[in-house]
Design a protein around this motif. Structure first.
Motif, PDB file in Angstrom:
ATOM      1  N   ILE A  73       0.767  -1.115  -0.018  1.00 29.41           N
ATOM      2  CA  ILE A  73      -0.002   0.146  -0.045  1.00 29.41           C
ATOM      3  C   ILE A  73       0.846   1.254   0.025  1.00 29.41           C
ATOM      4  CG2 ILE A  73      -1.702   1.369   1.212  1.00 29.41           C
ATOM      5  CD1 ILE A  73      -2.629  -1.358   2.441  1.00 29.41           C
ATOM      6  N   LEU A  74       1.842   1.024   0.905  1.00 29.48           N
ATOM      7  CA  LEU A  74       2.826   2.415   0.756  1.00 29.48           C
ATOM      8  C   LEU A  74       3.763   2.628  -0.359  1.00 29.48           C
ATOM      9  CD1 LEU A  74       4.035   1.963   4.550  1.00 29.48           C
ATOM     10  CD2 LEU A  74       2.462   3.702   3.777  1.00 29.48           C
ATOM     11  N   GLN A  75       4.120   1.518  -0.883  1.00 33.66           N
ATOM     12  CA  GLN A  75       4.499   1.484  -2.085  1.00 33.66           C
ATOM     13  C   GLN A  75       3.830   2.027  -3.229  1.00 33.66           C
ATOM     14  OE1 GLN A  75       5.893  -2.542  -2.106  1.00 33.66           O
ATOM     15  NE2 GLN A  75       8.011  -2.212  -1.413  1.00 33.66           N
ATOM     16  N   ASP A  76       2.578   1.810  -3.310  1.00 33.13           N
ATOM     17  CA  ASP A  76       1.817   2.284  -4.271  1.00 33.13           C
ATOM     18  C   ASP A  76       1.666   3.768  -4.318  1.00 33.13           C
ATOM     19  OD1 ASP A  76      -0.121   1.923  -6.673  1.00 33.13           O
ATOM     20  OD2 ASP A  76      -1.624   2.484  -4.962  1.00 33.13           O
ATOM     21  N   LEU A  77       1.506   4.079  -3.115  1.00 31.86           N
ATOM     22  CA  LEU A  77       1.161   5.432  -2.587  1.00 31.86           C
ATOM     23  C   LEU A  77       2.497   6.432  -2.970  1.00 31.86           C
ATOM     24  CD1 LEU A  77      -0.938   7.188  -1.201  1.00 31.86           C
ATOM     25  CD2 LEU A  77       0.102   6.733   0.833  1.00 31.86           C
ATOM     26  N   GLN A  87       8.716  15.321  -3.643  1.00 33.93           N
ATOM     27  CA  GLN A  87      10.033  15.073  -3.858  1.00 33.93           C
ATOM     28  C   GLN A  87      10.466  14.816  -2.351  1.00 33.93           C
ATOM     29  OE1 GLN A  87      11.828  18.786  -4.964  1.00 33.93           O
ATOM     30  NE2 GLN A  87      10.947  18.739  -7.034  1.00 33.93           N
ATOM     31  N   ASP A  88      11.539  13.955  -2.174  1.00 37.47           N
ATOM     32  CA  ASP A  88      11.984  13.494  -0.888  1.00 37.47           C
ATOM     33  C   ASP A  88      11.946  14.532   0.098  1.00 37.47           C
ATOM     34  OD1 ASP A  88      12.393  10.917  -2.064  1.00 37.47           O
ATOM     35  OD2 ASP A  88      14.543  11.049  -1.950  1.00 37.47           O
ATOM     36  N   SER A  89      12.328  15.569  -0.115  1.00 39.08           N
ATOM     37  CA  SER A  89      12.364  16.854   1.010  1.00 39.08           C
ATOM     38  C   SER A  89      11.012  16.896   1.712  1.00 39.08           C
ATOM     39  CB  SER A  89      12.786  18.056   0.646  1.00 39.08           C
ATOM     40  OG  SER A  89      12.155  18.476  -0.476  1.00 39.08           O
ATOM     41  N   GLY A 123       8.785   7.477   9.952  1.00 40.28           N
ATOM     42  CA  GLY A 123      10.123   7.172   9.272  1.00 40.28           C
ATOM     43  C   GLY A 123       9.959   5.829   8.277  1.00 40.28           C
ATOM     44  N   VAL A 124       9.788   5.012   8.911  1.00 38.64           N
ATOM     45  CA  VAL A 124       9.605   3.741   8.119  1.00 38.64           C
ATOM     46  C   VAL A 124       8.741   3.751   6.996  1.00 38.64           C
ATOM     47  CG1 VAL A 124       8.909   1.220   8.071  1.00 38.64           C
ATOM     48  CG2 VAL A 124      10.276   2.233  10.226  1.00 38.64           C
ATOM     49  N   MET A 125       7.573   4.524   7.388  1.00 41.94           N
ATOM     50  CA  MET A 125       6.554   4.574   6.069  1.00 41.94           C
ATOM     51  C   MET A 125       7.249   5.442   4.991  1.00 41.94           C
ATOM     52  SD  MET A 125       2.894   5.316   8.326  1.00 41.94           S
ATOM     53  CE  MET A 125       2.016   5.622   7.248  1.00 41.94           C
ATOM     54  N   ALA A 126       7.758   6.645   5.413  1.00 42.61           N
ATOM     55  CA  ALA A 126       8.315   7.672   4.482  1.00 42.61           C
ATOM     56  C   ALA A 126       9.411   7.056   3.730  1.00 42.61           C
ATOM     57  CB  ALA A 126       8.812   8.910   5.195  1.00 42.61           C
ATOM     58  N   ARG A 127      10.235   6.068   4.292  1.00 42.73           N
ATOM     59  CA  ARG A 127      11.402   5.586   3.782  1.00 42.73           C
ATOM     60  C   ARG A 127      10.456   4.271   2.580  1.00 42.73           C
ATOM     61  NH1 ARG A 127      13.836   5.479   8.293  1.00 42.73           N
ATOM     62  NH2 ARG A 127      13.385   3.535   8.937  1.00 42.73           N
ATOM     63  N   ALA A 132      10.172   3.413  -3.080  1.00 41.35           N
ATOM     64  CA  ALA A 132       9.218   2.918  -4.275  1.00 41.35           C
ATOM     65  C   ALA A 132       9.138   3.848  -5.355  1.00 41.35           C
ATOM     66  CB  ALA A 132       7.946   2.463  -3.794  1.00 41.35           C
ATOM     67  N   ALA A 133       9.034   5.349  -4.840  1.00 35.92           N
ATOM     68  CA  ALA A 133       9.047   6.376  -5.738  1.00 35.92           C
ATOM     69  C   ALA A 133      10.244   6.268  -6.513  1.00 35.92           C
ATOM     70  CB  ALA A 133       8.933   7.612  -5.275  1.00 35.92           C
ATOM     71  N   ASP A 134      11.527   6.178  -5.909  1.00 32.46           N
ATOM     72  CA  ASP A 134      12.863   6.117  -6.520  1.00 32.46           C
ATOM     73  C   ASP A 134      12.912   5.000  -7.527  1.00 32.46           C
ATOM     74  OD1 ASP A 134      13.521   8.468  -5.202  1.00 32.46           O
ATOM     75  OD2 ASP A 134      14.833   7.246  -3.647  1.00 32.46           O
ATOM     76  N   ASP A 135      12.322   3.755  -7.438  1.00 40.54           N
ATOM     77  CA  ASP A 135      12.660   2.594  -7.953  1.00 40.54           C
ATOM     78  C   ASP A 135      11.633   2.672  -9.319  1.00 40.54           C
ATOM     79  OD1 ASP A 135      14.002   1.507  -6.255  1.00 40.54           O
ATOM     80  OD2 ASP A 135      12.757   0.177  -5.501  1.00 40.54           O
ATOM     81  N   HIS A 136      10.481   3.461  -9.095  1.00 39.19           N
ATOM     82  CA  HIS A 136       9.608   3.684 -10.332  1.00 39.19           C
ATOM     83  C   HIS A 136       9.950   4.805 -11.144  1.00 39.19           C
ATOM     84  CE1 HIS A 136       5.746   4.059 -12.092  1.00 39.19           C
ATOM     85  NE2 HIS A 136       5.789   5.284 -12.049  1.00 39.19           N
TER      86      HIS A 136
END
Length: 141
Positions: A73-77, A87-89, A123-127, A132-136
């Motif tokens: 779910i988090l990866q899709d989000l 962006q990461d920031s 922190g875990v959720m954001a990472r 996932a966003a970076d991989d995508h």
């Protein structure tokens, strides 16, 4: 995440549920106070966005003991947020707004251990979302 961290987050969130609409609105007020530039990323009714946020948080908090269900779910989000220009920031800003909102909503119940637990969980959720966003973006670019 330790079982105690999960318990603290779940117990404190149960106190937010009755004030979820107000908490969602307060979150966005805090977010835009920290970084007014983020307001342009949101189209449509911000109160509806606040409701979606609180529903998502509820789902995440309830599934902290079942990471096999939560992580996808988090990866899709994370992938969807990347498409919106997140962006990461921005994750740091969102985390700060979340902690402020929890402190305001929970009052004295927002103890140091509760704050630390939320910091760890967010922190875990954001990472997970950022990875996932970076991989995508790496796969499509």
């Amino acid at each position: 995440m330790t079982p105690e961290t999960v318990r603290l987050v779940q117990d404190s969130f149960s106190k937010v549920v009755p004030i979820a609409p107000q908490a969602g609105a307060l979150f966005y007020k805090n977010l835009f106070s920290i970084d007014p530039n983020l307001k342009s990323m949101f189209k449509g009714d911000i109160n509806a966005q606040g409701e979606k946020l609180m529903q998502l948080l509820g789902t995440a908090v309830n599934q902290l003991n079942d990471l096999d269900r939560l992580v996808p779910i988090l990866q899709d989000l994370g992938k969807r947020h990347a498409q919106y220009g997140v962006q990461d920031s921005h994750y740091e800003t969102v985390g700060a707004a979340l902690l402020i909102t929890l402190a305001q909503g929970l009052g004295d119940a927002f103890t140091a251990p509760v704050k630390n637990a939320w910091t760890d969980v967010y922190g875990v959720m954001a990472r997970t979302m950022k990875d996932a966003a970076d991989d995508h973006s790496g796969a499509s670019g």
